[in-house]
Scaffold this motif. Structure first.
Motif, PDB file in Angstrom:
ATOM      1  N   GLY A   8     -93.651  75.374   6.090  1.00 57.25           N
ATOM      2  CA  GLY A   8     -93.974  76.183   7.255  1.00 57.25           C
ATOM      3  C   GLY A   8     -92.913  76.451   8.190  1.00 57.25           C
ATOM      4  N   ASP A   9     -93.126  76.459   9.544  1.00 61.85           N
ATOM      5  CA  ASP A   9     -92.175  76.781  10.684  1.00 61.85           C
ATOM      6  C   ASP A   9     -90.736  75.956  10.271  1.00 61.85           C
ATOM      7  OD1 ASP A   9     -93.904  78.431  11.725  1.00 61.85           O
ATOM      8  OD2 ASP A   9     -94.987  76.887  13.136  1.00 61.85           O
ATOM      9  N   GLY A  10     -89.843  76.658  10.438  1.00 67.96           N
ATOM     10  CA  GLY A  10     -88.674  75.840  10.417  1.00 67.96           C
ATOM     11  C   GLY A  10     -88.049  75.955   8.814  1.00 67.96           C
ATOM     12  N   GLU A  11     -88.674  76.476   8.062  1.00 67.61           N
ATOM     13  CA  GLU A  11     -88.282  76.254   6.726  1.00 67.61           C
ATOM     14  C   GLU A  11     -87.444  77.619   5.934  1.00 67.61           C
ATOM     15  OE1 GLU A  11     -88.596  73.927   4.111  1.00 67.61           O
ATOM     16  OE2 GLU A  11     -89.528  72.251   5.179  1.00 67.61           O
ATOM     17  N   PHE A  12     -87.849  78.603   7.079  1.00 66.55           N
ATOM     18  CA  PHE A  12     -87.173  79.832   6.675  1.00 66.55           C
ATOM     19  C   PHE A  12     -86.266  80.276   7.404  1.00 66.55           C
ATOM     20  CE2 PHE A  12     -91.495  80.017   5.403  1.00 66.55           C
ATOM     21  CZ  PHE A  12     -91.740  80.277   4.009  1.00 66.55           C
ATOM     22  N   PRO A  13     -85.218  81.001   6.938  1.00 65.99           N
ATOM     23  CA  PRO A  13     -83.802  81.222   7.687  1.00 65.99           C
ATOM     24  C   PRO A  13     -83.926  82.386   8.770  1.00 65.99           C
ATOM     25  CG  PRO A  13     -83.617  82.483   5.374  1.00 65.99           C
ATOM     26  CD  PRO A  13     -85.049  81.504   5.308  1.00 65.99           C
ATOM     27  N   GLU A  14     -83.047  82.543   9.566  1.00 64.71           N
ATOM     28  CA  GLU A  14     -83.184  83.675  10.504  1.00 64.71           C
ATOM     29  C   GLU A  14     -82.598  84.729   9.746  1.00 64.71           C
ATOM     30  OE1 GLU A  14     -84.512  83.593  13.506  1.00 64.71           O
ATOM     31  OE2 GLU A  14     -84.602  81.343  13.870  1.00 64.71           O
ATOM     32  N   PRO A  15     -83.137  85.913  10.351  1.00 61.17           N
ATOM     33  CA  PRO A  15     -82.772  87.164   9.836  1.00 61.17           C
ATOM     34  C   PRO A  15     -81.041  87.463  10.156  1.00 61.17           C
ATOM     35  CG  PRO A  15     -83.834  87.460  11.707  1.00 61.17           C
ATOM     36  CD  PRO A  15     -84.098  86.244  11.435  1.00 61.17           C
ATOM     37  N   THR A 118     -89.980  93.820  10.932  1.00 62.33           N
ATOM     38  CA  THR A 118     -90.013  93.964   9.391  1.00 62.33           C
ATOM     39  C   THR A 118     -89.632  92.493   8.870  1.00 62.33           C
ATOM     40  OG1 THR A 118     -89.544  96.261   9.421  1.00 62.33           O
ATOM     41  CG2 THR A 118     -89.146  95.210   7.330  1.00 62.33           C
ATOM     42  N   TYR A 119     -88.627  91.962   9.343  1.00 64.00           N
ATOM     43  CA  TYR A 119     -88.397  90.494   8.908  1.00 64.00           C
ATOM     44  C   TYR A 119     -89.442  89.467   9.191  1.00 64.00           C
ATOM     45  CZ  TYR A 119     -86.731  85.846   9.298  1.00 64.00           C
ATOM     46  OH  TYR A 119     -86.755  84.325   9.128  1.00 64.00           O
ATOM     47  N   GLU A 120     -90.082  89.810  10.190  1.00 67.39           N
ATOM     48  CA  GLU A 120     -91.351  88.652  10.748  1.00 67.39           C
ATOM     49  C   GLU A 120     -92.528  89.047   9.788  1.00 67.39           C
ATOM     50  OE1 GLU A 120     -91.328  89.160  15.008  1.00 67.39           O
ATOM     51  OE2 GLU A 120     -89.931  87.783  15.444  1.00 67.39           O
ATOM     52  N   ALA A 124     -93.848  86.088   7.616  1.00 69.43           N
ATOM     53  CA  ALA A 124     -95.443  85.901   7.790  1.00 69.43           C
ATOM     54  C   ALA A 124     -96.013  85.848   6.291  1.00 69.43           C
ATOM     55  CB  ALA A 124     -96.218  86.796   8.568  1.00 69.43           C
ATOM     56  N   LEU A 125     -95.750  86.886   5.640  1.00 69.68           N
ATOM     57  CA  LEU A 125     -96.158  86.853   4.224  1.00 69.68           C
ATOM     58  C   LEU A 125     -95.698  85.718   3.286  1.00 69.68           C
ATOM     59  CD1 LEU A 125     -97.313  88.240   1.735  1.00 69.68           C
ATOM     60  CD2 LEU A 125     -95.205  89.706   1.310  1.00 69.68           C
ATOM     61  N   LEU A 126     -94.448  85.351   3.356  1.00 69.71           N
ATOM     62  CA  LEU A 126     -94.149  84.060   2.675  1.00 69.71           C
ATOM     63  C   LEU A 126     -94.852  82.826   3.150  1.00 69.71           C
ATOM     64  CD1 LEU A 126     -90.060  84.907   2.498  1.00 69.71           C
ATOM     65  CD2 LEU A 126     -91.730  84.663   0.714  1.00 69.71           C
ATOM     66  N   LYS A 127     -94.942  82.814   4.473  1.00 66.82           N
ATOM     67  CA  LYS A 127     -95.669  81.598   5.119  1.00 66.82           C
ATOM     68  C   LYS A 127     -97.089  81.446   4.554  1.00 66.82           C
ATOM     69  CE  LYS A 127     -96.777  78.938   9.138  1.00 66.82           C
ATOM     70  NZ  LYS A 127     -98.233  79.005   8.856  1.00 66.82           N
ATOM     71  N   GLY A 128     -97.664  82.684   4.426  1.00 66.48           N
ATOM     72  CA  GLY A 128     -99.169  82.779   4.017  1.00 66.48           C
ATOM     73  C   GLY A 128     -99.001  82.333   2.577  1.00 66.48           C
ATOM     74  N   LEU A 129     -98.200  82.748   1.576  1.00 71.04           N
ATOM     75  CA  LEU A 129     -98.378  82.531   0.211  1.00 71.04           C
ATOM     76  C   LEU A 129     -97.827  81.094  -0.174  1.00 71.04           C
ATOM     77  CD1 LEU A 129     -96.479  85.816  -1.242  1.00 71.04           C
ATOM     78  CD2 LEU A 129     -99.017  84.899  -1.424  1.00 71.04           C
ATOM     79  N   PHE A 130     -96.883  80.568   0.550  1.00 72.29           N
ATOM     80  CA  PHE A 130     -96.176  79.261   0.395  1.00 72.29           C
ATOM     81  C   PHE A 130     -96.936  78.101   0.968  1.00 72.29           C
ATOM     82  CE2 PHE A 130     -92.764  81.783  -1.355  1.00 72.29           C
ATOM     83  CZ  PHE A 130     -92.445  81.121  -2.469  1.00 72.29           C
TER      84      PHE A 130
END
Length: 329
Positions: A8-15, A118-120, A124-130
């Motif tokens: 979840g939050d914090g697991e994905f890199p900043e753009p 667009t990045y967000e 959000a898609l990645l968070k929803g999937l993962f």
């Protein structure tokens, strides 16, 4: 090797930023990246040495930036001024640096709000999937080794060990969980063809030595780098056991409706009933017929025996005293 587990939050890199600018201790431009020139239309020779607030659509925003910085904020929304004078909504990140002389400096990075949005959406898609979906999602490299998965706790008690990265499914899966040879063949097929395999039904036993079978729907997707080369495989797996069982019951019901009672012959109807039940419901089936269903002249004698057909050896059923017993196959 550390497991990549998406939670979840914090697991994905900043753009990545579109523009990079270096400011000196006085807030003047010390370095101007090519992305800044492309974003604002101002070349480096015109930008270096100027005060940073000149590139704000409203210079009064500079004081607000300083206040937010003092409160610990390192990211915020601003409206920048392009060389043409037009406003440009952007998101900025500010990082403190120190020069070789020990003077404070600031690295300011910016991205257009539209690009960030667009990045967000993607994030959000990645968070929803993962993290929010009910599916088990795994990522394998081209050597069929785990490189990422979502919510490892879902595999607790099933897989052997907790460190997945660098290991293949063959190394992690307990005996009997699934046909690993068939899985690896499907993985190599996707790697070789670059075409996804969607909704393959896989049968397995997540509980060792349990007779109960589970059915999973598995989709294997090729993951590509910007050049189009397949660099990994994405696995999406969901439990469809109940769906498959419901489908099997429906098929069985249809077969029963079509296959039972095709004639008025009593013996044939009884055998058709047994053939529907075996082997899907039972290994052997006995159809007990009461004497009352037989015409008086055709009632079987007490020692009458009827052979049973099956995939194995021929068996013989002995009638009960109340009526005739017909074993099914």
């Amino acid at each position: 090797m550390h497991d990549i587990t998406f939670r979840g939050d914090g697991e994905f890199p900043e753009p990545g930023s579109e523009a990079d600018v270096l400011l000196d201790a006085c807030g003047r431009v010390a370095a101007w990246g090519p992305g800044a020139q492309q974003m604002l239309g101002c070349p480096a020779r015109e930008a270096v040495g100027r005060s940073a607030d000149e590139f704000l659509y409203d210079p009064a925003d500079a004081a607000d930036i300083v206040r937010r910085w003092e409160k610990g904020a390192r990211r915020g929304s601003l409206v920048l001024r392009q060389r043409s004078g037009k406003p440009l909504a952007a998101q900025i990140w500010v990082r403190a640096l120190t020069s070789a002389n020990g003077d404070p400096q600031w690295l300011v990075q910016a991205a257009r709000t539209a690009v960030l949005r667009t990045y967000e959406y993607g994030r959000a898609l990645l968070k929803g999937l993962f993290t929010d979906s009910p599916f088990n999602i795994d990522i394998f490299d081209t050597q069929l080794r785990f490189v990422g998965l979502n919510i490892a706790e879902r595999r607790a008690g099933v897989f052997q060990g907790t460190e997945y990265s660098g290991h293949t499914m063959r190394e992690m899966a307990p005996p009997g969980l699934l046909d690993v040879d068939a899985l690896e063949a499907r993985q190599r097929r996707v790697l070789e063809t670059g075409k996804a395999l969607i909704d393959t039904e896989v049968v397995g036993h997540p509980v060792a030595n349990s007779p109960r079978e589970y059915v999973w729907s598995e989709s294997i997707l090729p993951l590509r780098d910007p050049s189009g080369r397949v660099i990994a495989l994405g696995h999406v797996v969901s439990d469809v056991t109940q769906r498959v069982r419901s489908r099997e019951r429906l098929v069985l019901t249809n077969e029963a409706a079509i296959g039972i009672g095709t004639t008025l012959d009593l013996w044939r109807t009884a055998r058709e009933l047994a053939e529907v039940a075996v082997p899907r419901f039972a290994d052997i089936c006995f159809v007990d017929l009461l004497d009352s269903v037989f015409p008086a002249a055709n009632r079987p004698k007490a020692d009458h025996r009827v052979p049973r057909c099956s995939a194995g050896p021929l068996a013989v059923g002995q009638p009960k005293t109340r009526g005739q017993t017909l074993p099914g196959k």
